[in-house]
Motif scaffolding. Sequence first.
Motif, PDB file in Angstrom:
ATOM      1  N   LYS B  27       0.838  -1.208   0.000  1.00 31.92           N
ATOM      2  CA  LYS B  27       0.000   0.000   0.000  1.00 31.92           C
ATOM      3  C   LYS B  27       0.874   1.260   0.000  1.00 31.92           C
ATOM      4  O   LYS B  27       0.643   2.195  -0.755  1.00 31.92           O
ATOM      5  CB  LYS B  27      -0.872   0.009   1.254  1.00 31.92           C
ATOM      6  N   GLU B  30       2.433   1.669  -3.290  1.00 31.25           N
ATOM      7  CA  GLU B  30       1.524   2.164  -4.325  1.00 31.25           C
ATOM      8  C   GLU B  30       1.366   3.682  -4.213  1.00 31.25           C
ATOM      9  O   GLU B  30       1.267   4.378  -5.232  1.00 31.25           O
ATOM     10  CB  GLU B  30       0.171   1.465  -4.247  1.00 31.25           C
ATOM     11  N   LEU B  33       3.874   5.459  -6.149  1.00 29.30           N
ATOM     12  CA  LEU B  33       3.710   5.497  -7.608  1.00 29.30           C
ATOM     13  C   LEU B  33       3.007   6.772  -8.073  1.00 29.30           C
ATOM     14  O   LEU B  33       3.086   7.141  -9.237  1.00 29.30           O
ATOM     15  CB  LEU B  33       2.924   4.276  -8.096  1.00 29.30           C
ATOM     16  N   TYR B 146      -3.599  -8.706  -3.437  1.00 26.36           N
ATOM     17  CA  TYR B 146      -3.548  -7.276  -3.085  1.00 26.36           C
ATOM     18  C   TYR B 146      -4.698  -6.521  -3.741  1.00 26.36           C
ATOM     19  O   TYR B 146      -5.394  -5.725  -3.097  1.00 26.36           O
ATOM     20  CB  TYR B 146      -2.200  -6.700  -3.519  1.00 26.36           C
ATOM     21  N   THR B 147      -4.911  -6.779  -5.033  1.00 26.69           N
ATOM     22  CA  THR B 147      -5.965  -6.093  -5.781  1.00 26.69           C
ATOM     23  C   THR B 147      -7.335  -6.362  -5.149  1.00 26.69           C
ATOM     24  O   THR B 147      -8.123  -5.442  -4.922  1.00 26.69           O
ATOM     25  CB  THR B 147      -5.960  -6.567  -7.250  1.00 26.69           C
ATOM     26  N   LYS B 150      -7.684  -4.937  -1.472  1.00 31.24           N
ATOM     27  CA  LYS B 150      -7.900  -3.499  -1.418  1.00 31.24           C
ATOM     28  C   LYS B 150      -9.336  -3.134  -1.753  1.00 31.24           C
ATOM     29  O   LYS B 150      -9.954  -2.295  -1.129  1.00 31.24           O
ATOM     30  CB  LYS B 150      -6.948  -2.800  -2.403  1.00 31.24           C
ATOM     31  N   ARG B 290      -1.207  -2.444 -12.146  1.00 31.05           N
ATOM     32  CA  ARG B 290      -0.642  -1.423 -11.261  1.00 31.05           C
ATOM     33  C   ARG B 290      -0.226  -2.061  -9.928  1.00 31.05           C
ATOM     34  O   ARG B 290       0.853  -1.779  -9.398  1.00 31.05           O
ATOM     35  CB  ARG B 290      -1.694  -0.329 -11.052  1.00 31.05           C
ATOM     36  N   SER B 291      -1.073  -2.947  -9.415  1.00 29.83           N
ATOM     37  CA  SER B 291      -0.745  -3.631  -8.162  1.00 29.83           C
ATOM     38  C   SER B 291       0.562  -4.395  -8.276  1.00 29.83           C
ATOM     39  O   SER B 291       1.322  -4.495  -7.313  1.00 29.83           O
ATOM     40  CB  SER B 291      -1.838  -4.638  -7.795  1.00 29.83           C
ATOM     41  N   ALA B 294       3.587  -2.383  -7.299  1.00 29.64           N
ATOM     42  CA  ALA B 294       3.619  -2.082  -5.860  1.00 29.64           C
ATOM     43  C   ALA B 294       3.964  -3.322  -5.041  1.00 29.64           C
ATOM     44  O   ALA B 294       4.781  -3.278  -4.114  1.00 29.64           O
ATOM     45  CB  ALA B 294       2.262  -1.527  -5.429  1.00 29.64           C
TER      46      ALA B 294
END
Lengths: 434, 310
Positions: B27, B30, B33, B146-147, B150, B290-291, B294
């Motif tokens: 997290k 990310e 980013l 993670y995706t 979240k 994107r995850s 990160a």
Amino acid sequence: MTILLRNGLIFDGEKLGEKAKDVLIEGGKIQKVGETQPQRGMENHTYDLDGKIVCPGFIDLHVHLRDPGQEWREDIPSGALAAAAGGFSTVVAMPNTDPPIDCASLVQYVMNRGMSSQGARVLPAGTVTKGRSGERLAELAKMAAAGAVFFTDDGSPVWKSGLLHKALLYTRNLGVRIMEHPEDLDLSRGAQVNWGYSSSRSGLKGSPVSSEVSDIHRGIHLSEETGSPVHFTHVSSKKGIEAVRLAKRQGLSVTADVTCHHLVLDESAVVDSRYDSLFKVNPPLRSSTDRDALWEGICDGTVDAIITDHAPYHSDEKDVPFQEAPFGIASLECAVAAVLTEWNNRGKPCPLERMLYLWTAGPARLLPKKWSNLGKIREGGPADITVLDPGIEKTVDPSLWRSKAKMTPWKGRTFANWPIMTIVEGRIVFGETE
Amino acid sequence: MEWKHRSLIDLDTWSREEIEYLLENAKNMEDLLDRPIKKVPALRGKLVVNLFYEPSTRTRVSFELAEKFLSADVVNWSVSGSSSVKGETLRDTAWTLESMGADAVVIRHGAVGSAAYLKNKLKRSAVFNGGDGTHAHPTQALLDIYTAWKRLGHLDGKKMTIIGDIQHSRVARSNMIGFKTMGANVVLSGPPTLLPPDLESFGAVYEANPFEAVKEADIVYLLRIQKERQDEGLFPSLDEYFLTYGADERLIKAAAKEALIMHPGPVNRRVEIESAVADGPQSAILAQVRSGVAVRMALLYLCLGGAGKE
């Protein structure tokens, strides 16, 4: 040379004696079993075997000695020495060499090279088909006359049913059995592991048990119809054992052997090692249920012999990721101890006699008549002896092996019950003598 | 938390607490980013080699970005074709890399067990499995977890349905292990020829009918269907596959209302998923990408920059 083995318990091929006896060996033959006083001049060749078991020389019906053609993996001299060190006085060399042993002169080659070697007696198996191609019969009668003790395309099945039918008919009068490597190649195409737990965990292609069982059933029907015996080698599954058991109950001339690694390991070893190529073998290590069934087959008489299927490789070939490695496990020099340790760990599910039978009289019965005097201890019989020490414990160290293979899943494992002396026709070919 | 891992071969050696710790770290990564300067010095002076034996764009680029954002020195070592064609064994390559001073090797290789094999051969360097044959792809599973974590807040008791070629999918295998560890229930669907025969050890269940399989699902995960499976005769045609198991709007309606649609990419449109679904409002496919950066940053940071021991 005269050898006197004193005070050992005698296993004669069927029964284990209760009282210690002496075995006197002279001129390559067993002269006397009973009480013998050592005579002058024999001191150097008298061995006190108190607490040890004196057995007929162990027989391994299935080894790969890689000679001719793949001598970097093993050759007949190194393999014969390795066999002797593992307690085997006789081994049957599989014919999947390069070239394959598919004619009388190559059978003769294996015999001759075996005879000039120092270790165990090496008996040749010939291929069923010319070039081991599965297309047409090899010169089976000529190979039988030259001394072939089995016919097998091992490494592959004789997958054309019509050809296997002809091979069985043709060999009916030769006194040499056909040994079938049971595998339906279409079912096992591309397989690397057992179809089940290990194929699921890895995503690798699995060889289903049906691949083995369907070929066993085919072989049983062909054997029944042709009236010719058939031997199934390295049976690895519960269903395979059940098929053989049923055929035996029906009185058919069907026999089977199992390997040391299928008795001691199962597919969890493949997964738990994170796919270590040491555990890659064909047929694949199967489920624990299959492994238990092999032991049941041992206990109830379905299994006729225990083999090593010793498959040596150079470390450079085997030390690669699982998927790229060749199939096979090297085990000649520790197989007996590995299996007897497992037998002990399982709470001795059958008498020791039964286990010893599977390395002696059991396999001897499957050889041609010429060798029918192997596998037993009898006065006047050949002095092939294996001495087993139930008291000894050792850790496997392949760097000390006579075999050229140095990579093995047995490395570092501690086993009890080791052969300590091997005698072939009155010659001590292996001995840890005090 | 004391971080004990130095390498990642598969998620089966990770506890739930460890995965959650990594997610929290991801997290923070990310957030990084979105900053104008996306670079932190966490791995300055560390050499990371991306050793790729299979063509891969997204995994390699994702790892490379993660490494660069953490200021590691990065070398891409691509071996086209099999190692045997190249003539150098994986063992020799491993020792070569170590001699060059690699602190970590990310390996993508076609052979099952190759990442574990590499780790056994390396004395010093850490190893990250970027996919070993059909076996495992643990960083993909971490980025998927993670995706979903979240978006959904937590994964306890959530239903994840994976549809497609389970048997040949390292993504499915690592996800089954990872999502299960996080408390999710995993349901599988797809043609039985593409299903592992033993699901018990994964704790997953099979539902033949995809409409039943996705019922109430919080996550619908589609796997890439490879053309070569058709050539092997495992299903008759891609069209038949799509009509039977493909994710179209009708199928997605059977899932929970806000169900996440996930796919590891690259997408075969109108094979395992139709465009309306892949590009629709529920699709998390780009969020997954994107995850990935990160999560890989967090992984490298914890194992190489932090106090990784193992």
